[in-house]
Motif scaffolding. Structure first.
Motif, mmCIF file in Angstrom:
data_model
loop_
_atom_site.group_PDB
_atom_site.id
_atom_site.type_symbol
_atom_site.label_atom_id
_atom_site.label_comp_id
_atom_site.label_asym_id
_atom_site.label_seq_id
_atom_site.Cartn_x
_atom_site.Cartn_y
_atom_site.Cartn_z
ATOM 1 N N PHE A 107 -6.589 38.701 -10.777
ATOM 2 C CA PHE A 107 -7.010 37.299 -10.769
ATOM 3 C C PHE A 107 -8.469 37.174 -11.197
ATOM 4 N N GLY A 111 -9.559 32.544 -8.706
ATOM 5 C CA GLY A 111 -8.224 32.689 -8.120
ATOM 6 C C GLY A 111 -7.085 32.422 -9.082
ATOM 7 N N ARG A 154 8.665 49.594 4.231
ATOM 8 C CA ARG A 154 9.188 48.237 4.330
ATOM 9 C C ARG A 154 10.432 48.044 3.458
ATOM 10 N N HIS A 180 0.881 42.601 -0.709
ATOM 11 C CA HIS A 180 0.592 41.707 -1.829
ATOM 12 C C HIS A 180 0.178 42.538 -3.051
ATOM 13 N N CYS B 4 -3.745 30.495 -7.447
ATOM 14 C CA CYS B 4 -2.612 31.387 -7.705
ATOM 15 C C CYS B 4 -2.703 32.633 -6.826
ATOM 16 N N ARG B 5 -3.917 33.110 -6.605
ATOM 17 C CA ARG B 5 -4.086 34.281 -5.738
ATOM 18 C C ARG B 5 -3.549 33.991 -4.332
ATOM 19 N N THR B 8 0.383 33.468 -4.386
ATOM 20 C CA THR B 8 1.161 34.709 -4.481
ATOM 21 C C THR B 8 1.061 35.522 -3.191
ATOM 22 N N ALA B 9 -0.104 35.433 -2.508
ATOM 23 C CA ALA B 9 -0.232 36.106 -1.212
ATOM 24 C C ALA B 9 0.772 35.521 -0.220
ATOM 25 N N SER B 12 4.289 36.569 -1.088
ATOM 26 C CA SER B 12 4.488 37.938 -0.627
ATOM 27 C C SER B 12 4.739 37.974 0.887
ATOM 28 N N GLN B 13 3.947 37.233 1.632
ATOM 29 C CA GLN B 13 4.148 37.169 3.088
ATOM 30 C C GLN B 13 5.518 36.612 3.438
ATOM 31 N N LEU B 15 8.198 37.113 2.110
ATOM 32 C CA LEU B 15 9.249 38.127 2.035
ATOM 33 C C LEU B 15 9.304 38.962 3.316
ATOM 34 N N ASP B 16 8.244 38.916 4.110
ATOM 35 C CA ASP B 16 8.166 39.783 5.287
ATOM 36 C C ASP B 16 8.116 39.033 6.612
ATOM 37 N N LYS B 17 7.956 37.720 6.554
ATOM 38 C CA LYS B 17 8.022 36.930 7.794
ATOM 39 C C LYS B 17 8.350 35.485 7.448
ATOM 40 N N PHE B 40 6.167 35.306 -10.645
ATOM 41 C CA PHE B 40 5.826 36.264 -9.579
ATOM 42 C C PHE B 40 6.842 36.180 -8.441
ATOM 43 N N GLN B 43 10.104 37.673 -9.521
ATOM 44 C CA GLN B 43 9.984 39.105 -9.763
ATOM 45 C C GLN B 43 9.786 39.888 -8.470
ATOM 46 N N PHE B 46 13.105 40.264 -7.129
ATOM 47 C CA PHE B 46 13.818 41.286 -7.906
ATOM 48 C C PHE B 46 13.380 42.695 -7.495
ATOM 49 N N ILE B 47 12.079 42.867 -7.276
ATOM 50 C CA ILE B 47 11.564 44.181 -6.875
ATOM 51 C C ILE B 47 12.162 44.601 -5.534
ATOM 52 N N ARG B 48 12.305 43.622 -4.643
ATOM 53 C CA ARG B 48 12.951 43.941 -3.365
ATOM 54 C C ARG B 48 14.369 44.454 -3.585
#
Lengths: 207, 66
Positions: A107, A111, A154, A180, B4-5, B8-9, B12-13, B15-17, B40, B43, B46-48
């Motif tokens: 990024f 951001g 995980r 992430h 965007c940062r 995407t964070a 990502s979270q 996917l886990d909670k 993102f 994808q 998909f990666i999972r």
């Protein structure tokens, strides 16, 4: 009635309860031992040991965490016996914060994406191709060791986030950051090595 | 407006909670307009899926070797 009561008392951990965790334990062992039979043996021994010493299970940390603890010993035993210390438990190598500062390349300072994800053409089809798995493996191995460990616990082994934190000693906040980054890195690697590649291949074929 | 940062964070979270309603809403609004974050999101799912398949792949390959 009496008989089943007598059989229940010494072992409060029934076979069925233990067997539930077999798949997770197997994947954990497989990733370290890289051998189906050895992994199976290690899991078998673990479940047997757990069953025999279920009186020691205190239930504090959760059954799965306890079982993984036993499994780790079994895996360590295996390495000791085969004297291949070099390979010793990929998962247990703790590194000193390598690869901490690189995420920002994904990024810009405001951001927004620097480059960023393009659209992938038919990812489902990739899963059926042998070559894709070689690329996938390369990308996964290219993650910094600790990040790879967290990601694999995980997504491959299938532990919950808090179990991964317990296993790795990672704080909650660090866990989210690590996952992430792992996803950003894997995504980029797959895009460069597979999805963009196959695009150029196709274009060449048409030319 | 989250960057965007940050989005995407959150993805990502997610996917886990379980995320809060406002977090999910923030993601939904953002990816409606931002194709890169939408990519993102797809994808990382998909990666999972690929990661889950990977252990099966590994097992098959190891079977053939032995």
């Amino acid at each position: 009635m009496l008989l089943s009561a007598a059989m229940d008392t010494p072992n409060q951990l029934g076979e069925a309860l233990l067997a539930e965790h077999r798949p997770v334990l197997f994947r954990y062992a497989l990733l370290q031992l890289k051998d189906n039979e050895l992994a199976d043996d290690a899991v078998q021994e673990t479940l047997l040991a757990a069953w025999q010493s279920s009186a020691n299970f205190e239930g504090k940390a959760g059954l799965r965490t306890w079982l993984i603890g036993i499994l780790k010993h079994k895996i360590a035993d295996h390495w000791r016996r085969s004297a291949r210390e070099v390979v010793t438990a990929e998962f247990d190598q703790i590194d000193n914060g390598e690869g901490e500062a690189d995420e920002d390349a994904f990024f810009m300072s405001n951001g927004h994406w620097n480059g960023g994800p393009s659209t992938w053409n038919d990812p489902e089809a990739a899963l059926k191709q042998q070559e894709f798995w070689a690329i996938y493996e390369t990308c996964q191995n290219n993650l910094p060791p600790k990040m790879a460990k967290v990601f694999m616990l995980r997504e491959l082994v299938g532990l919950e986030a808090e179990e991964v934190c317990r296993e790795t000693g990672l704080s909650d906040a660090n866990y989210w950051v690590t996952m992430h980054r792992a996803r950003l890195r894997l995504r980029e690697c797959l895009e460069i090595r597979w999805f963009n590649q196959s695009k150029t291949k196709k274009e060449n074929n048409h030319a | 407006m989250r960057s965007c940062r940050d989005i995407t964070a959150l993805v990502s979270q997610g996917l886990d909670k379980k995320l809060s309603v406002s977090e999910r809403l923030a993601i939904g609004l953002h990816v409606m307009m931002c194709s890169r974050c939408r990519n993102f999101q797809n994808q990382s799912q998909f990666i999972r899926k690929a990661a889950h398949r990977y252990t099966e792949q590994l097992q098959n390959r190891l079977d053939k070797k032995s």
